[in-house]
Design a protein around this motif. Structure first.
Motif, PDB file in Angstrom:
ATOM      1  N   GLU A   1      63.185   2.242 -51.489  1.00 27.82           N
ATOM      2  CA  GLU A   1      64.099   3.253 -52.027  1.00 27.82           C
ATOM      3  C   GLU A   1      63.797   4.630 -51.434  1.00 27.82           C
ATOM      4  O   GLU A   1      64.716   5.386 -51.083  1.00 27.82           O
ATOM      5  CB  GLU A   1      63.985   3.314 -53.552  1.00 27.82           C
ATOM      6  CG  GLU A   1      64.900   4.369 -54.174  1.00 27.82           C
ATOM      7  CD  GLU A   1      64.679   4.555 -55.669  1.00 27.82           C
ATOM      8  OE1 GLU A   1      65.033   5.634 -56.194  1.00 27.82           O
ATOM      9  OE2 GLU A   1      64.152   3.621 -56.304  1.00 27.82           O
ATOM     10  N   TYR A   2      62.502   4.936 -51.326  1.00 27.76           N
ATOM     11  CA  TYR A   2      62.128   6.250 -50.781  1.00 27.76           C
ATOM     12  C   TYR A   2      62.599   6.384 -49.331  1.00 27.76           C
ATOM     13  O   TYR A   2      63.119   7.439 -48.929  1.00 27.76           O
ATOM     14  CB  TYR A   2      60.623   6.438 -50.868  1.00 27.76           C
ATOM     15  CG  TYR A   2      60.148   7.728 -50.247  1.00 27.76           C
ATOM     16  CD1 TYR A   2      60.298   8.938 -50.917  1.00 27.76           C
ATOM     17  CD2 TYR A   2      59.566   7.739 -48.978  1.00 27.76           C
ATOM     18  CE1 TYR A   2      59.883  10.138 -50.340  1.00 27.76           C
ATOM     19  CE2 TYR A   2      59.142   8.920 -48.395  1.00 27.76           C
ATOM     20  CZ  TYR A   2      59.301  10.125 -49.074  1.00 27.76           C
ATOM     21  OH  TYR A   2      58.888  11.301 -48.498  1.00 27.76           O
ATOM     22  N   GLU A   3      62.421   5.337 -48.540  1.00 24.86           N
ATOM     23  CA  GLU A   3      62.888   5.373 -47.150  1.00 24.86           C
ATOM     24  C   GLU A   3      64.389   5.609 -47.079  1.00 24.86           C
ATOM     25  O   GLU A   3      64.883   6.331 -46.204  1.00 24.86           O
ATOM     26  CB  GLU A   3      62.562   4.047 -46.456  1.00 24.86           C
ATOM     27  CG  GLU A   3      61.204   3.982 -45.810  1.00 24.86           C
ATOM     28  CD  GLU A   3      61.142   2.853 -44.798  1.00 24.86           C
ATOM     29  OE1 GLU A   3      60.787   3.112 -43.641  1.00 24.86           O
ATOM     30  OE2 GLU A   3      61.450   1.709 -45.183  1.00 24.86           O
ATOM     31  N   ARG A   4      65.099   4.980 -48.015  1.00 21.58           N
ATOM     32  CA  ARG A   4      66.560   5.050 -47.995  1.00 21.58           C
ATOM     33  C   ARG A   4      67.090   6.373 -48.538  1.00 21.58           C
ATOM     34  O   ARG A   4      68.026   6.955 -47.991  1.00 21.58           O
ATOM     35  CB  ARG A   4      67.125   3.890 -48.825  1.00 21.58           C
ATOM     36  CG  ARG A   4      68.631   3.795 -48.858  1.00 21.58           C
ATOM     37  CD  ARG A   4      69.108   2.610 -49.686  1.00 21.58           C
ATOM     38  NE  ARG A   4      68.814   2.776 -51.112  1.00 21.58           N
ATOM     39  CZ  ARG A   4      67.871   2.129 -51.768  1.00 21.58           C
ATOM     40  NH1 ARG A   4      67.107   1.240 -51.135  1.00 21.58           N
ATOM     41  NH2 ARG A   4      67.662   2.334 -53.058  1.00 21.58           N
ATOM     42  N   ALA A   5      66.487   6.858 -49.634  1.00 21.22           N
ATOM     43  CA  ALA A   5      67.092   7.994 -50.344  1.00 21.22           C
ATOM     44  C   ALA A   5      66.130   9.132 -50.657  1.00 21.22           C
ATOM     45  O   ALA A   5      66.559  10.158 -51.194  1.00 21.22           O
ATOM     46  CB  ALA A   5      67.722   7.485 -51.656  1.00 21.22           C
ATOM     47  N   GLY A   6      64.848   8.961 -50.371  1.00 16.62           N
ATOM     48  CA  GLY A   6      63.894  10.018 -50.692  1.00 16.62           C
ATOM     49  C   GLY A   6      63.578  10.102 -52.171  1.00 16.62           C
ATOM     50  O   GLY A   6      63.061  11.123 -52.648  1.00 16.62           O
ATOM     51  N   THR A   7      63.871   9.010 -52.912  1.00 14.56           N
ATOM     52  CA  THR A   7      63.662   9.006 -54.357  1.00 14.56           C
ATOM     53  C   THR A   7      62.861   7.772 -54.771  1.00 14.56           C
ATOM     54  O   THR A   7      62.688   6.831 -53.989  1.00 14.56           O
ATOM     55  CB  THR A   7      65.012   8.984 -55.108  1.00 14.56           C
ATOM     56  OG1 THR A   7      65.747   7.805 -54.723  1.00 14.56           O
ATOM     57  CG2 THR A   7      65.835  10.223 -54.799  1.00 14.56           C
ATOM     58  N   LEU A   8      62.395   7.784 -56.005  1.00 17.91           N
ATOM     59  CA  LEU A   8      61.723   6.644 -56.607  1.00 17.91           C
ATOM     60  C   LEU A   8      62.313   6.463 -57.997  1.00 17.91           C
ATOM     61  O   LEU A   8      62.131   7.314 -58.867  1.00 17.91           O
ATOM     62  CB  LEU A   8      60.209   6.877 -56.680  1.00 17.91           C
ATOM     63  CG  LEU A   8      59.372   5.735 -57.254  1.00 17.91           C
ATOM     64  CD1 LEU A   8      59.518   4.469 -56.414  1.00 17.91           C
ATOM     65  CD2 LEU A   8      57.904   6.141 -57.347  1.00 17.91           C
ATOM     66  N   HIS A   9      63.054   5.378 -58.182  1.00 15.27           N
ATOM     67  CA  HIS A   9      63.795   5.148 -59.431  1.00 15.27           C
ATOM     68  C   HIS A   9      64.634   6.371 -59.796  1.00 15.27           C
ATOM     69  O   HIS A   9      64.712   6.781 -60.944  1.00 15.27           O
ATOM     70  CB  HIS A   9      62.834   4.800 -60.564  1.00 15.27           C
ATOM     71  CG  HIS A   9      62.319   3.401 -60.486  1.00 15.27           C
ATOM     72  ND1 HIS A   9      62.481   2.479 -61.486  1.00 15.27           N
ATOM     73  CD2 HIS A   9      61.635   2.756 -59.502  1.00 15.27           C
ATOM     74  CE1 HIS A   9      61.912   1.327 -61.128  1.00 15.27           C
ATOM     75  NE2 HIS A   9      61.400   1.475 -59.932  1.00 15.27           N
TER      76      HIS A   9
END
Length: 299
Positions: free
Chosen positions: A121-129
């Protein structure tokens, strides 16, 4: 007297033991890519149970638990039949008498490192949950603080990662706050304890339920099936370290070209042995005890 089967999962069976109690029996079964394999992993069920008891004992002052007893002498009448010809010996060390709980519809995940679906998720959007994280973090990097990152409990298909606000929507603000606080503190304590034995707890999944109106730790707790345990001396950022779990099984199955649909190929004997050794090593290093001293040891 026979015990009625209440639920059969990939790894555990749950039996009605009467008086608002269940008998939870951990098998040696192993699953990969949501498929249960035919070959059992020796001692896996004993490791899952022994590890859970280890952590529930250490965390007893933080939160109550569902555990009543793991002593074979305390198991209900009818339990011996579950061990087949071996009787109680057949389930000793794998069976736990537990109290009935009203389970939360949440997987209470705590992450201390950026790995797995969190890294994706972090790679894709820079977020975690859904939570923004600083830019420039690497795979397997330690997070500044452990994060409570819940998911749904899917009855069909895969669990779905949700935000903390999503957890509040499911269980209410007060329960979500209590669940977060219990799980994050349990993770902190476990991570600190494991680090003293050269093990990193990268992340873990708790299941909580209400017993007598209080949130309690239930099911398995900080086991190789519910956690990522890494050898500290092999950890580094930028890649996924080896772990004390079923990774040899996943790697071997992937190398065969299996399409991840039933039936799976038969596991090679050396993969079964290596996986069993990883589970046993995780327990013995973290607990400081020999699995041979746990109930159900072969004599």
């Amino acid at each position: 007297m026979s015990l009625d089967l209440v639920h059969a999962g990939k790894v555990r069976e749950l039996y009605d033991a009467g008086d608002d109690m269940f008998l939870m029996v951990a098998s040696d079964r192993i699953s990969a890519f949501d498929v249960v394999l035919a070959e059992p992993i020796p001692d896996k069920g004993r490791v899952l149970t022994a590890m859970t008891v280890h952590w529930l004992t250490l965390l007893a002052d933080l939160a109550p638990s569902h555990m009543v007893s793991v002593d074979p002498d305390d198991l209900p009448a009818g339990a011996a039949a579950l061990g087949g010809e071996a009787g109680l010996v057949g389930i000793a060390g794998r069976a736990m008498l537990v109290r009935r709980a009203e389970m939360l519809p949440l997987e209470c995940i705590v992450r201390g490192y950026l790995v797995g679906s969190g890294w994706a998720e972090y790679e894709r959007a820079g977020t975690l949950h859904g939570m923004s994280l600083p830019r420039g973090l690497e795979q397997a990097q330690r997070l500044p603080e452990p994060l409570f990152t819940p998911s749904t409990k899917a009855t069909v298909g895969h669990d779905e990662n949700i935000s903390y606000d999503g957890a509040v929507d499911l269980v209410g603000k007060e329960t979500a706050e209590q669940a977060r606080d219990i799980c994050v503190e349990a993770y902190r304590r476990a991570a600190d304890a494991a680090e003293q034995h050269g093990i990193i707890v990268a992340d873990t999944k708790f299941e909580l339920g209400l017993i007598d109106g209080k949130l309690a730790l239930c099911d398995e707790v900080l086991t190789p099936d519910s956690s990522r345990f890494w050898p500290a001396d092999q950890w580094g950022t930028g890649s996924n370290p080896p772990s004390f779990d079923k990774q040899p099984v996943r790697d071997w199955l992937t190398a065969t070209g299996w399409d991840k649909r039933p039936p799976p190929p038969a596991l090679a004997p050396e993969v079964v042995t290596e996986t069993s050794e990883r589970y046993v090593t995780a327990y013995e290093r973290i607990s400081g005890r020999a699995l041979a001293d746990w109930y159900g040891a072969h004599t």
